[in-house]
Design a protein around this motif. Structure first.
Motif, PDB file in Angstrom:
ATOM      1  N   UNK A  66      33.521 101.765  17.011  1.00  0.00           N
ATOM      2  CA  UNK A  66      34.005 101.981  18.366  1.00  0.00           C
ATOM      3  C   UNK A  66      32.898 101.643  19.353  1.00  0.00           C
ATOM      4  N   UNK A  67      33.268 100.995  20.447  1.00  0.00           N
ATOM      5  CA  UNK A  67      32.284 100.620  21.448  1.00  0.00           C
ATOM      6  C   UNK A  67      31.582  99.310  21.172  1.00  0.00           C
ATOM      7  N   UNK A  68      31.994  98.617  20.098  1.00  0.00           N
ATOM      8  CA  UNK A  68      31.339  97.348  19.753  1.00  0.00           C
ATOM      9  C   UNK A  68      31.739  96.212  20.688  1.00  0.00           C
ATOM     10  N   UNK A  69      32.878  96.361  21.378  1.00  0.00           N
ATOM     11  CA  UNK A  69      33.346  95.317  22.275  1.00  0.00           C
ATOM     12  C   UNK A  69      34.612  94.624  21.805  1.00  0.00           C
TER      13      UNK A  69
ATOM     14  N   UNK B 146      32.266  90.683  11.975  1.00  0.00           N
ATOM     15  CA  UNK B 146      31.781  92.034  12.253  1.00  0.00           C
ATOM     16  C   UNK B 146      31.117  92.003  13.619  1.00  0.00           C
ATOM     17  N   UNK B 147      31.549  92.891  14.495  1.00  0.00           N
ATOM     18  CA  UNK B 147      31.026  92.934  15.856  1.00  0.00           C
ATOM     19  C   UNK B 147      30.222  94.211  16.049  1.00  0.00           C
ATOM     20  N   UNK B 148      29.076  94.084  16.716  1.00  0.00           N
ATOM     21  CA  UNK B 148      28.216  95.235  16.987  1.00  0.00           C
ATOM     22  C   UNK B 148      27.507  95.009  18.311  1.00  0.00           C
ATOM     23  N   UNK B 149      27.640  95.985  19.210  1.00  0.00           N
ATOM     24  CA  UNK B 149      26.983  95.924  20.520  1.00  0.00           C
ATOM     25  C   UNK B 149      27.275  94.622  21.267  1.00  0.00           C
ATOM     26  N   UNK B 150      28.526  94.210  21.213  1.00  0.00           N
ATOM     27  CA  UNK B 150      28.958  93.058  21.977  1.00  0.00           C
ATOM     28  C   UNK B 150      28.722  91.708  21.350  1.00  0.00           C
ATOM     29  N   UNK B 151      28.043  91.695  20.191  1.00  0.00           N
ATOM     30  CA  UNK B 151      27.737  90.431  19.527  1.00  0.00           C
ATOM     31  C   UNK B 151      28.359  90.386  18.134  1.00  0.00           C
TER      32      UNK B 151
END
Length: 235
Positions: A38-41, A207-212
């Protein structure tokens, strides 16, 4: 059919970059699983592709047609339909009126054909045409939300957490529809909390993390190397 091409997309909400320079290609007839915490974008990416969030930079194309900068109706007309998180239906209207509202751009004959197609996919909705949407179960409302996207006969469907809060039997039913759509040539971007379910359907995984994008490649590698996904959730 041409791919949905995303290049260098940047989306900002307030002061925060929620999507940070991502690029991808969504091909017809394939399922791309988009995973991450959650919050990854992920949801912001879907809303931006659907025309509901403005882009700070980057482009979205189908073939030579530029979609970036268009509003939601124009994006839908170009063949990209989003199913946002949260069973978004018009609760005070009947099932049939929800679908007719979503298909308002069709001619009457086209709309009748499209309705027949939706009701053939979702027999549960056919039995409840006159029922108020807000009185149905969460699973039935999610079927209706997907039906609203499909009635415009999209080339690409962006599905955000369709299974959230639903019973496993309903999840299986919805994922069966996703499989059918891909077989028939629709490109699917699938955001899904049940990673095993998503990876079992996917031709490609991100896989998305912190917008990337922390990973973009074969789903089987994520199954074989679960640490790739675990690191995204811990970052």
């Amino acid at each position: 059919m041409q791919a949905l091409e995303i290049e260098g997309l940047i989306v900002r909400r307030g002061v925060k970059r929620v999507v940070d320079n991502v690029s991808m290609s969504l091909r017809p007839g394939t399922v791309t699983a988009l995973l991450g915490p959650n919050g990854a974008g992920k949801s912001s990416l879907v809303l931006a592709l659907a025309g509901a969030l403005p882009l700070e930079a980057g482009s979205v194309h189908i073939g030579g047609r530029r979609l970036s900068g268009l509003g939601t109706e124009a994006v839908r007309a170009a063949g990209v339909a989003a199913v946002p998180e949260g069973h978004r239906v018009l609760p005070g209207l009947s099932v049939d009126d929800n679908l007719r509202t979503a298909g308002h751009a069709h001619s009457r004959a086209e709309l009748d054909r499209a309705l027949d197609e939706i009701y053939s996919i979702f027999g549960e909705l056919a039995e409840r045409k006159s029922q108020r949407a807000g009185s149905m179960s969460g699973g039935q409302q999610q079927m209706l939300a997907l039906g609203q996207a499909l009635i415009c006969r999209p080339k690409f469907v962006l599905a955000d957490e369709m299974s959230l809060g639903l019973a496993p039997l309903i999840v299986k039913r919805l994922m069966g529809v996703v499989e059918r759509l891909a077989r028939e040539g629709t490109g699917i971007l699938l955001i899904e909390q049940f990673t095993a379910v998503a990876l079992s359907l996917a031709d490609h995984a991100i896989v998305m993390s912190r917008g990337r994008f922390a990973y973009s490649g074969e789903p089987r590698r994520l199954i074989a190397e679960p640490d790739i996904l675990h690191k995204a959730y811990l970052s």
